[in-house]
Motif scaffolding. Structure first.
Motif, PDB file in Angstrom:
ATOM      1  N   TYR A   1      -1.026  12.457   9.082  1.00  0.00           N
ATOM      2  CA  TYR A   1      -0.220  11.578   8.235  1.00  0.00           C
ATOM      3  C   TYR A   1       1.156  11.415   8.865  1.00  0.00           C
ATOM      4  O   TYR A   1       1.811  12.395   9.248  1.00  0.00           O
TER       5      TYR A   1
ATOM      6  N   ASP B   1       5.019   9.121   8.574  1.00  0.00           N
ATOM      7  CA  ASP B   1       5.847   8.289   7.702  1.00  0.00           C
ATOM      8  C   ASP B   1       7.187   8.026   8.370  1.00  0.00           C
ATOM      9  O   ASP B   1       7.889   8.964   8.754  1.00  0.00           O
ATOM     10  N   GLU B   2       7.554   6.746   8.495  1.00  0.00           N
ATOM     11  CA  GLU B   2       8.859   6.384   9.024  1.00  0.00           C
ATOM     12  C   GLU B   2       9.889   6.324   7.897  1.00  0.00           C
ATOM     13  O   GLU B   2       9.545   6.113   6.728  1.00  0.00           O
TER      14      GLU B   2
ATOM     15  N   ARG C   1      -2.876   3.995  18.543  1.00  0.00           N
ATOM     16  CA  ARG C   1      -2.744   2.890  17.611  1.00  0.00           C
ATOM     17  C   ARG C   1      -1.649   1.944  18.105  1.00  0.00           C
ATOM     18  O   ARG C   1      -0.639   2.380  18.664  1.00  0.00           O
TER      19      ARG C   1
ATOM     20  N   ASP D   1      -0.679  -0.800  15.906  1.00  0.00           N
ATOM     21  CA  ASP D   1      -0.296  -1.595  14.736  1.00  0.00           C
ATOM     22  C   ASP D   1       0.792  -0.925  13.906  1.00  0.00           C
ATOM     23  O   ASP D   1       0.951  -1.205  12.727  1.00  0.00           O
TER      24      ASP D   1
ATOM     25  N   HIS E   1       5.160   3.141   6.468  1.00  0.00           N
ATOM     26  CA  HIS E   1       5.060   4.183   5.448  1.00  0.00           C
ATOM     27  C   HIS E   1       3.619   4.615   5.235  1.00  0.00           C
ATOM     28  O   HIS E   1       2.690   3.803   5.248  1.00  0.00           O
ATOM     29  N   ASP E   2       3.442   5.909   5.036  1.00  0.00           N
ATOM     30  CA  ASP E   2       2.156   6.477   4.611  1.00  0.00           C
ATOM     31  C   ASP E   2       1.012   6.098   5.534  1.00  0.00           C
ATOM     32  O   ASP E   2      -0.033   5.639   5.086  1.00  0.00           O
ATOM     33  N   ARG E   3       1.203   6.292   6.800  1.00  0.00           N
ATOM     34  CA  ARG E   3       0.146   5.984   7.763  1.00  0.00           C
ATOM     35  C   ARG E   3      -0.739   7.211   7.947  1.00  0.00           C
ATOM     36  O   ARG E   3      -0.293   8.246   8.464  1.00  0.00           O
ATOM     37  N   SER E   4      -1.975   7.126   7.508  1.00  0.00           N
ATOM     38  CA  SER E   4      -2.956   8.186   7.704  1.00  0.00           C
ATOM     39  C   SER E   4      -3.887   7.773   8.828  1.00  0.00           C
ATOM     40  O   SER E   4      -4.565   6.741   8.736  1.00  0.00           O
ATOM     41  N   VAL E   5      -3.913   8.558   9.874  1.00  0.00           N
ATOM     42  CA  VAL E   5      -4.776   8.284  11.022  1.00  0.00           C
ATOM     43  C   VAL E   5      -6.002   9.173  10.917  1.00  0.00           C
ATOM     44  O   VAL E   5      -5.899  10.408  10.885  1.00  0.00           O
TER      45      VAL E   5
ATOM     46  N   THR F   1       0.838  -1.189   0.000  1.00  0.00           N
ATOM     47  CA  THR F   1       0.000   0.000   0.000  1.00  0.00           C
ATOM     48  C   THR F   1       0.876   1.243   0.000  1.00  0.00           C
ATOM     49  O   THR F   1       1.845   1.342   0.745  1.00  0.00           O
TER      50      THR F   1
ATOM     51  N   ILE G   1       3.552   2.298  12.494  1.00  0.00           N
ATOM     52  CA  ILE G   1       3.441   3.428  11.566  1.00  0.00           C
ATOM     53  C   ILE G   1       3.860   2.987  10.168  1.00  0.00           C
ATOM     54  O   ILE G   1       3.068   2.949   9.252  1.00  0.00           O
TER      55      ILE G   1
END
Length: 764
Positions: free
Chosen positions: A683, A685-686, A717, A719, A723-727, A497, A721
């Motif tokens: 948003y 991102d690691e 959360r 689960d 890449h591209d984690r939008s909460v 994703t 972070i």
């Protein structure tokens, strides 16, 4: 040759349209690549020495080591006699055609000079076989008992050896270095080369010249070099140039320890390990903790990435490698490293990674600069999860271009793509049935965007793994490419994703033979979904014509005059100046899509990019955190102080923040909006690269409550972070400050978190 091909292009296209080119189903009769066919009409040793130096003759049957050696009638018998001789500039070492030297190695001493190289070549009956050195594995081990490289013996593993010598020309010999042609070595520490040329930094006396100049290797036939199928931390191959030093690279000087003015051309390699040609890997100690380095932008390169070759100017330079044929190669066929001003063209690879069980690619440059790979053909690659592709945009390359190359029938895919590089360009290439991953890997960010322009990809969607298998970590532009799926199964574009989040697609053609397009297909406002209308049947692509006829094969995928892809592309300076077939870029209203430009319309002699794709806006949303100040509870002191929290809101995914190694959880990141701000999405991102995995397992999002003077959690959360984690899903939050509280790490990770971006959005 290129001029002749252009002159003959019209005739070739006419033949193509008439159906005279042989399709893959009934492959054309392959050119004769036998040793006899490759041999010149006469041997150089049959003509006078053009330099005025002495000629020395060696005859394995009738020679005598006690003779003078200066005429065919007084020839020496053994290579040992030559090994004990120090030759002078202009001298020639001439081996008699039709003769064979078993269990011997040729290591002449001395060096030539400018205009007067020392030559190793052949004399005698021009109808006879090349003189043949069958070393049969009788070479010293380059390792000590403890497995470290031995300075006394490393680099002495060839049938022909040169060490700390220069101005040499080698031609018209046959070489092998295997004691059992019928059985492959799979274990042990055997290292065997055809021609081994080395700079041994440990054996150069103080003040000695460390730049080895002028080498020519041509019309050499190398076969049957064997070695184990496990990695030994050393390369070996048919023609092998390497630099050795047992100490850290920091212990040696700068601006030296490299090869200059090298041409390797018109050679044949069959069944060799590990490579057909390996040029010119630097083996200084670069494995320790201090071997890595930060560059001026704060980007870290591990020691094995060899950024130090660039910063200390250890590049070999002015190298030409062309018109070589490689068949059944154990690992990567043509591996190049640590070189600049290199041209690699018209090389053909027929099968690579045949016996080696680790990663490599067909033809590629590692840690190089200002170089071009063009008009090469690679086929018969393996089905490999890691690398295995014909081409590779490798680590730490600067200004490296792949253009006008033809790859087909490589099961692992088309192009590996690593990172930590700048100005990587792949344009006007043709890929047919490279049914693995078209653009494989992406393990680090780059200094500047990468451009994939005007390539033609023909593949089977049912057999293709993905267009991209990882996640693009920095900007990649796809312009004017043809994605032609011959299958009724829609194209699988990615497996992760957000994989294409940093990819920009413009003016590409997406053709699905089955008529159904994948839901993963990228957004492309100027893209087409049309049949390209190639002049040839894509299923009957040309094989077996030989790399010198590579434009003949490519012309099969030229566009018909009624193609909707003509004038449908977009100009960008990274397109270059001509297409695969030598046609000027461009004619008409715009460049064509695909690897061939149609000379239809007015010639645009000096194209100008008046609509730079680099200036296009993103998705139009406003990042409410952009440019806002960030305070971190912990910041890593390394990378010259560049791993700071402000990088999290600079809008640049190539920069990052990192916590100190001794940071304790929770690690907090506070963004100050400066005024009450409403948002409904955060948003995160690691940062990851080849040695850095996602590290955050649990985190909280908190708002500042001015009334109580306390932080209030509004989302949690567990689960990770990545890449591209939008909460989302927390409704609308209004606050003057946002805290991202990293509360726990992934159990398998040792190091503290490092992140690239925090962005905040509010839906209209």
């Amino acid at each position: 040759m290129a001029r002749a091909l252009r002159m003959g292009l019209a005739a070739l296209l006419a033949a193509l349209l008439a159906g005279s080119l042989t399709p893959a189903a009934t492959a054309a009769t392959a050119p004769d690549r036998s040793p006899a066919a490759a041999k010149k009409a006469d041997f150089p040793g049959n003509t006078p020495n053009p330099t005025g130096g002495k000629d020395y003759f060696i005859d394995a049957t009738s020679g005598r080591d006690s003779a003078a050696g200066t005429s065919p009638q007084t020839a020496w018998r053994t290579l040992a006699k030559a090994n004990a001789t120090t030759f002078k500039p202009g001298d020639r070492i001439l081996l008699k055609a039709g003769e064979q030297w078993n269990n011997e190695q040729l290591w002449p001493k001395g060096s030539g000079s400018a205009g007067r190289p020392i030559t190793i070549s052949a004399y005698g009956d021009s109808r006879a076989r090349r003189p043949y050195i069958a070393t049969n594995g009788r070479v010293p081990s380059p390792f000590r008992a403890d497995g470290t490289k031995n300075p006394d013996t490393v680099g002495r593993t060839g049938a022909i050896v040169l060490r700390n010598q220069q101005y040499f020309e080698i031609d018209n010999v046959e070489l092998s270095n295997d004691d059992d042609f019928a059985n492959d070595i799979t274990t042990g520490t055997y290292v065997r080369d055809g021609i081994m040329v080395s700079i041994n930094a440990d054996l150069l006396p103080a003040g000695a010249d460390s730049i080895m100049d002028h080498f020519r290797v041509s019309n050499v036939y190398v076969h049957d070099l064997d070695g184990p199928s496990t990695w030994q931390k050393i390369h070996y191959g048919g023609v092998n140039f390497q630099v050795f030093g047992s100490k850290s690279y920091k212990s040696y000087g700068t601006g030296g320890y490299y090869f200059k003015d090298v041409r390797i051309e018109n050679n044949t390699f069959v069944k060799v390990e590990l490579h057909a040609v390996q040029f010119s890997f630097n083996w200084f100690a670069a494995d320790g903790a201090d071997a890595g380095q930060y560059d001026e932008s704060g980007k870290f390169h591990e020691g094995w990435e060899q950024l130090w070759v660039r910063t200390r100017d250890l590049y070999s330079r002015d190298v030409y490698i062309g018109h070589n044929y490689a068949e059944s190669i154990g690992q990567g066929a043509f591996q190049f490293a640590n070189a600049k001003n290199m041209t690699v063209e018209y090389n053909e690879v027929n099968g690579f990674l045949k016996r080696y069980n680790a990663v490599s690619c067909g033809l590629y440059l590692w840690a190089g600069a200002d170089s071009v790979m063009q008009f090469n053909e690679v086929y018969g690659g393996p089905d490999n999860e890691f690398d295995g592709t014909p081409w590779d945009l490798e680590y730490t390359n600067f200004n490296v271009t792949y253009q006008f190359n033809y790859s087909h029938d490589n099961a692992a895919g088309w192009m590996a793509y690593m990172g930590n590089s700048s100005n990587s360009v792949a344009r006007y290439n043709l890929s047919v049935n490279d049914n693995g991953v078209l653009v494989k890997n992406m393990l680090s960010t780059n200094y500047s965007p990468t451009y994939f322009t005007n390539n033609t990809f023909v593949y089977d969607g049912a057999d293709l793994d993905y267009v991209h298998d990882e996640t693009f970590l920095s900007t990649v532009y796809f312009l004017n490419n043809i994605f032609y799926n011959s299958s009724t199964t829609p194209t699988p574009w990615y497996r992760r994703t957000g994989a294409l989040r940093q990819a920009v697609f413009s003016n590409n053609d997406y053709y699905e033979a089955g008529g159904t397009h994948s839901t993963q297909e990228p957004a492309d406002r100027a893209g087409l979904r049309a049949d390209p209308k190639f002049v040839g049947d894509p299923a009957k692509y040309v094989t077996g014509a030989g790399v010198n006829q590579i434009r003949t094969a490519a012309a099969h995928f030229k566009l018909r005059d009624d193609s909707p892809l003509i004038d449908a592309g977009r100009y960008n300076p990274h397109l270059g100046t001509e297409d695969f077939l030598g046609t000027h870029i461009y004619y008409g209203d715009a460049p064509d899509i695909g690897m061939a430009e149609s000379p239809i319309g007015v010639k645009v002699t000096d194209p100008v990019d008046d609509d730079p794709i680099e200036d296009e806006p993103g998705d139009g949303r406003v990042n409410l955190a952009l440019g806002k100040p960030v305070t971190a509870s912990s910041t890593h002191p390394g990378a010259n102080g560049t791993l700071v929290a402000k990088n999290l809101t600079d809008g640049n995914p190539a920069t990052r923040w990192a916590a100190a190694d001794d940071a304790t959880y929770p690690i907090t990141l506070d963004i100050d909006f400066g005024a009450a701000t409403t948002f409904d999405e955060v948003y995160l991102d690691e940062y990851t690269d080849s040695g850095t995995n996602p590290r955050v397992q649990t985190f909280d999002l908190q708002r500042w409550d001015a009334g109580t003077g306390a932080w209030v959690t509004f989302a949690s959360r567990s689960d990770g972070i990545g890449h591209d984690r939008s909460v989302t899903g927390f409704g609308s939050v209004t606050t003057t400050r946002l805290r991202v509280s990293l509360t726990g790490k992934v159990a398998s990770e040792v190091y503290t978190p490092t992140m690239t971006e925090i962005a905040v959005y509010h839906a209209p």
